[in-house]
Enzyme design. Structure first.
Site, PDB file in Angstrom:
ATOM      1  N   ASP A  47       6.775  -2.360  -7.289  1.00  8.75           N
ATOM      2  CA  ASP A  47       5.429  -1.803  -7.422  1.00  8.75           C
ATOM      3  C   ASP A  47       4.887  -1.381  -6.067  1.00  8.75           C
ATOM      4  O   ASP A  47       5.545  -1.540  -5.035  1.00  8.75           O
ATOM      5  CB  ASP A  47       4.490  -2.793  -8.108  1.00  8.75           C
ATOM      6  CG  ASP A  47       4.305  -4.097  -7.342  1.00  8.75           C
ATOM      7  OD1 ASP A  47       4.640  -4.156  -6.148  1.00  8.75           O
ATOM      8  OD2 ASP A  47       3.813  -5.058  -7.954  1.00  8.75           O
ATOM      9  N   SER A  48       3.660  -0.852  -6.048  1.00  9.35           N
ATOM     10  CA  SER A  48       3.104  -0.318  -4.802  1.00  9.35           C
ATOM     11  C   SER A  48       2.970  -1.388  -3.722  1.00  9.35           C
ATOM     12  O   SER A  48       3.213  -1.114  -2.542  1.00  9.35           O
ATOM     13  CB  SER A  48       1.764   0.364  -5.054  1.00  9.35           C
ATOM     14  OG  SER A  48       0.853  -0.547  -5.638  1.00  9.35           O
TER      15      SER A  48
END
Length: 88
Positions: free
Chosen positions: A39-40
């Site tokens: 994820d980010s």
């Protein structure tokens, strides 16, 4: 320290392998989010580790173009080359 593309590839693949959320093999064409499930926040952790390893900062405009592990390696190699820290 002087780096070459081969040891940059090896180290970056090692970092992504450590952070991946799936069991996909990490290769140059592996997509960071879609294939590895990072994820980010995970991407930021990986990039921080990579930047620390190579003593550089990957500019924000370069980050916008990064989708694959190979893109990260290319950005690092280009920056190391600009800094005169890349050997053949």
């Amino acid at each position: 320290m002087t780096w070459n593309r081969k040891n940059v590839e090896s180290k970056v693949i090692e970092v992504f392998t450590k952070h991946r959320q799936s069991q996909v093999d990490v290769e140059l064409s592996t997509r960071i989010v879609a294939d590895l499930g990072i994820d980010s926040l995970g991407v930021m952790e990986v990039l921080a580790e990579v930047e620390d390893t190579y003593g550089l900062l990957i500019p924000d405009e370069a980050l916008k173009q990064i989708e694959t592990v190979g893109d990260v390696i290319t950005a690092i190699v280009e920056r190391l080359g600009q800094d005169g820290r890349l050997s053949e």
